[in-house]
Design an enzyme around this catalytic site. Structure first.
Site, PDB file in Angstrom:
ATOM      1  N   LYS A  13       4.508   6.392   3.096  1.00 38.63           N
ATOM      2  CA  LYS A  13       5.627   7.251   3.766  1.00 38.63           C
ATOM      3  C   LYS A  13       5.063   8.539   4.048  1.00 38.63           C
ATOM      4  CE  LYS A  13       8.346   6.932   0.143  1.00 38.63           C
ATOM      5  NZ  LYS A  13       7.652   6.261  -0.857  1.00 38.63           N
ATOM      6  N   ARG A  89      17.340   8.859  -3.039  1.00 40.39           N
ATOM      7  CA  ARG A  89      16.365   7.920  -3.781  1.00 40.39           C
ATOM      8  C   ARG A  89      17.421   7.197  -4.764  1.00 40.39           C
ATOM      9  NH1 ARG A  89      10.962  10.131  -4.083  1.00 40.39           N
ATOM     10  NH2 ARG A  89       9.551   8.780  -5.022  1.00 40.39           N
ATOM     11  N   ARG A 128      -5.568   5.785  -5.105  1.00 43.26           N
ATOM     12  CA  ARG A 128      -5.139   7.027  -4.082  1.00 43.26           C
ATOM     13  C   ARG A 128      -5.771   8.300  -4.721  1.00 43.26           C
ATOM     14  NH1 ARG A 128       0.997   7.799  -2.424  1.00 43.26           N
ATOM     15  NH2 ARG A 128       1.328   8.518  -4.790  1.00 43.26           N
ATOM     16  N   ARG A 161      -3.100  12.155  -8.307  1.00 44.02           N
ATOM     17  CA  ARG A 161      -2.138  12.695  -8.938  1.00 44.02           C
ATOM     18  C   ARG A 161      -1.982  12.198 -10.195  1.00 44.02           C
ATOM     19  NH1 ARG A 161       2.575  11.436  -4.356  1.00 44.02           N
ATOM     20  NH2 ARG A 161       3.651  11.123  -6.379  1.00 44.02           N
ATOM     21  N   ARG A 172       7.025   3.758 -12.147  1.00 44.16           N
ATOM     22  CA  ARG A 172       7.824   4.173 -10.843  1.00 44.16           C
ATOM     23  C   ARG A 172       8.379   3.015 -10.014  1.00 44.16           C
ATOM     24  NH1 ARG A 172       2.936   7.051  -8.571  1.00 44.16           N
ATOM     25  NH2 ARG A 172       4.051   7.710  -6.896  1.00 44.16           N
TER      26      ARG A 172
END
Ligand code: AMP
Length: 214
Positions: A13, A89, A128, A161, A172
């Site tokens: 996203k 969300r 990531r 992160r 998550r």
């Protein structure tokens, strides 16, 4: 134009949103980015969000809704619209968004779901790396960051992160399936849902999005 980018964590996203806003020239509202900036700056909002983010849970609706409502009332959004990334969300957030927009005589134009299966998401998220300065992303296997971990675009530090750890990724994804994925049906029933295959290469996903929003 108000466009929502919906999708699980790691669907791309942020990457797609950055490219899209450059092309469409309207504001990018990423609630995750806003929370991270507040965390880094040590603001009361950041301190309030920190525990939820670290656990991979959602920040309570009232806090997020207040934050987004405030942002939506700014002149740039009222004039040009916005690309919403990471919001709404929950169904409660979608309802609040509808309320804000109705009050401004506006409405959601499209909700685009970036569809990626969980198996691919775990690999994407655990590898990531992102720039703390500009948000540019890399992946340790697919597109490794520079060895000095300095962003070539803005010079900012490249980091992992905190919520991209394996345990937090699992929670998550669970939160996404329980609380966020029902939004696909919510927008589908309003005739606003569009689905894009988020597993395609980023340029192809970008082209599909551009075509949908043309
Ligand atoms: P993201 O960068 O979109 O993956 O968001 C990172 C974290 O920020 C999430 O795991 C949540 O803890 C929090 N967050 C971001 N957007 C929202 C939202 N719309 N509602 C609740 N929590 C959010």
């Amino acid at each position: 134009m108000i466009v929502i980018l919906l999708g699980p964590p790691g669907a791309g996203k942020g990457t797609q949103a950055s490219a899209l806003v450059k092309r469409l020239g309207f504001p990018h509202i990423s609630t995750g980015d806003i929370f991270r900036a507040n965390l880094d700056a040590g603001t009361p909002l950041g301190l309030e969000a920190r525990g939820y983010m670290a656990a991979g849970e959602l920040v309570p609706d009232d806090l997020v809704v207040r934050l987004v409502g405030d942002r939506l009332s700014k002149p740039d959004v009222r004039e040009k619209g916005a690309l919403l990334d990471g919001f709404p969300r929950t169904v409660a957030q979608a309802e609040a968004l509808e309320g804000f927009l109705t009050a401004q005589k506006a409405a959601v134009d499209a909700c685009v779901l970036l569809d990626v299966p969980d198996s691919a998401l775990v690999e994407r998220l655990s590898g990531r790396r992102v720039c703390r300065g500009c948000g540019q992303g890399w992946h340790v296997s697919f597109s490794p960051p520079p060895a000095d971990l300095k962003c070539p675009r803005c010079g900012g530090p490249i980091y992992q992160r905190d919520d991209d750890s394996e345990a937090t990724i699992k929670s998550r994804l669970g939160v996404y399936h329980d609380q966020t994925s029902p939004l696909a049906d919510w927008y589908k029933s309003r005739g606003l849902l569009r689905v894009v295959d988020g597993q395609a290469p980023p340029e192809e996903v970008g082209a599909a999005l551009a075509k949908l929003l043309a």
